[in-house]
Motif scaffolding. Structure first.
Motif, PDB file in Angstrom:
ATOM      1  N   LEU A 250       1.021  -1.100   0.023  1.00  0.00           N
ATOM      2  CA  LEU A 250       0.050  -0.233   0.018  1.00  0.00           C
ATOM      3  C   LEU A 250       0.752   1.166  -0.020  1.00  0.00           C
ATOM      4  CD1 LEU A 250      -2.788  -0.929   2.409  1.00  0.00           C
ATOM      5  CD2 LEU A 250      -2.613  -1.120  -0.020  1.00  0.00           C
ATOM      6  N   VAL A 251       1.934   1.143   0.613  1.00  0.00           N
ATOM      7  CA  VAL A 251       2.978   2.335   0.681  1.00  0.00           C
ATOM      8  C   VAL A 251       3.460   2.399  -0.739  1.00  0.00           C
ATOM      9  CG1 VAL A 251       5.194   3.305   1.659  1.00  0.00           C
ATOM     10  CG2 VAL A 251       3.676   2.179   3.268  1.00  0.00           C
ATOM     11  N   SER A 252       4.025   1.552  -1.231  1.00  0.00           N
ATOM     12  CA  SER A 252       4.527   1.637  -2.554  1.00  0.00           C
ATOM     13  C   SER A 252       3.399   2.000  -3.664  1.00  0.00           C
ATOM     14  CB  SER A 252       4.911   0.115  -3.013  1.00  0.00           C
ATOM     15  OG  SER A 252       5.356   0.147  -4.348  1.00  0.00           O
ATOM     16  N   HIS A 253       2.272   1.664  -3.683  1.00  0.00           N
ATOM     17  CA  HIS A 253       1.080   2.164  -4.654  1.00  0.00           C
ATOM     18  C   HIS A 253       0.924   3.571  -4.233  1.00  0.00           C
ATOM     19  CE1 HIS A 253      -2.234   0.143  -7.019  1.00  0.00           C
ATOM     20  NE2 HIS A 253      -1.748   1.516  -7.740  1.00  0.00           N
ATOM     21  N   THR A 254       0.987   3.867  -2.866  1.00  0.00           N
ATOM     22  CA  THR A 254       0.462   5.267  -2.607  1.00  0.00           C
ATOM     23  C   THR A 254       1.813   6.275  -3.180  1.00  0.00           C
ATOM     24  OG1 THR A 254      -0.712   4.920  -0.530  1.00  0.00           O
ATOM     25  CG2 THR A 254       0.291   7.008  -0.704  1.00  0.00           C
ATOM     26  N   MET A 255       2.837   5.743  -3.062  1.00  0.00           N
ATOM     27  CA  MET A 255       4.214   6.488  -3.955  1.00  0.00           C
ATOM     28  C   MET A 255       3.887   7.024  -5.125  1.00  0.00           C
ATOM     29  SD  MET A 255       7.619   5.972  -1.839  1.00  0.00           S
ATOM     30  CE  MET A 255       7.447   4.261  -1.801  1.00  0.00           C
TER      31      MET A 255
END
Length: 389
Positions: free
Chosen positions: A116-121
């Motif tokens: 989720l962090v990766s996709h948010t970035m």
């Protein structure tokens, strides 16, 4: 230099590091140990003042008012949710690094939301209109991993009946997540390093280099520096991937986020099924007292089980009953791996692995953590079992 945990500082604390040595290694060491910012002495007073003003302004603007204490309104940032200090610090870091093209490594326990962090970035970056792809380094057999990452030409190997574009080519112009990076084969890591440094790849069976424009984010659930020491991750690749490390807090250190997330998951279920179940206030202490080894993923599963089994109000007693059922199931798993004298070590191992997978609901990362083995080892064992069954 001590880490935040060694210094006794709580998650979300902003740490400034200063050094008389202005080298990339000094800055890298400070950031890896939890520093949010690194300055070389003597630091510019004006720059420090502006930075402190920015932090104070954001803290004030995001602080919940007395009339907004309902955890159902838990903050959302991209695909992430959370209102505790540690999460707000993470949001600040993501907001800043998303606008760059530096390589980011996301470190956190299983179930904390690394993808989720990766996709948010990706969504916050200038590449948001480009593709977003994820590649699980542990889930792919070593014989196929290179082809899946870099592609192959027709006839490159037995079974290669057509040209295949790998994840790097398909993600060009966008973002590629390399999940469980410490589980990647060491030889393949050397080839990955070359692609990252040259921004060029060569498909299997080809002699032509192809330029790719990919922002790489990697993730792992073990300390990457320890993986380097254990020989699981090349040191030169580590430094190339970890230009900016992000650390996700475990759920047990996120305070009232636990109750807020539980309300959010329940609200999603109510909306999906047109129901009106609620959580009682007395559930807060019960949720807060649990260690959550499976983190947010485990909390979501617990809320889903409670939703299925409840008719209206979900209270602490009900949650405790579900926990007791889970413990009973675990005990059943433990009874299921009891073996008689003379059973081979290999058969005992097989029974234990399969029982642990049942217990985790086939969550292979969680099962590997519980067993104390790497995800790659777990996949290899399962492959062996399938071939001999």
């Amino acid at each position: 230099m001590m880490s935040l945990m060694e210094a006794g500082l709580e998650e979300g604390t902003e740490v400034f590091a200063m050094s008389e040595t202005d080298t990339p290694e000094a800055a890298d060491n400070a950031i890896r140990r939890g520093a949010s910012y690194f300055f070389c002495k003597p630091a510019q007073t004006e720059n420090l003042r502006h930075l402190l003003e920015d932090i104070a302004t954001e803290a004030i603007s995001t602080a919940p008012s007395q009339g907004d204490q309902d955890a159902a309104s838990i903050d959302q940032f991209g695909m992430l949710r959370g209102s505790c200090r540690a999460m707000r610090k993470l949001y600040r870091q993501i907001r800043k690094v998303a606008q760059t093209d530096v390589s980011v490594i996301v470190v956190g326990e299983s179930g904390t939301g690394k993808e989720l962090v990766s996709h948010t970035m990706h969504l916050l970056s200038s590449r948001r209109d480009g593709p977003y792809m994820a590649f699980n380094c542990a889930a792919m057999p070593e014989s196929l991993a290179e082809s899946e990452l870099f592609g192959h030409e027709k006839g490159a190997f037995s079974g290669a009946t057509h040209r295949h574009l790998g994840h790097f080519e398909r993600a060009s112009g966008g973002t590629l997540l390399l999940d469980e990076i410490t589980e990647m084969d060491i030889d393949l890591q050397a080839k990955l390093l070359r692609v990252l440094e040259t921004r060029k790849l060569r498909r299997l069976g080809s002699e032509q280099d192809i330029e790719v424009d990919v922002r790489v984010v990697s993730a792992c659930n073990r300390p990457p520096d320890q993986a380097v020491q254990d020989g699981l991750l090349r040191e030169d690749l580590y430094y190339r991937l970890a230009q900016f490390p992000l650390r996700l807090p475990p759920l047990r250190r996120r305070g009232e986020d636990v109750f807020g997330l539980a309300q959010f998951f329940l609200r999603e279920l109510n909306q999906r099924h047109n129901t009106g179940l609620t959580l009682s206030d007395d559930i807060k202490d019960t949720l807060a007292s649990y260690a959550w080894p499976g983190n947010v993923r485990e909390l979501k599963s617990l809320v889903e089980r409670a939703y299925i089994m409840s008719e209206s109000l979900i209270d602490a007693e009900f949650i405790q009953a579900i926990g007791e059922q889970a413990n009973a199931a675990e005990a059943g798993d433990q009874e299921g791996v009891r073996v008689s004298i003379g059973t081979s070590i290999a058969e005992m191992e097989r029974k234990l692995i399969l029982a642990t997978l049942r217990h985790t609901g086939d969550d292979r990362s969680a099962a590997a953590d519980m067993l104390g083995i790497s995800v790659k080892t777990l996949y290899n064992r399962l492959k062996d079992y399938a071939e001999t069954s």
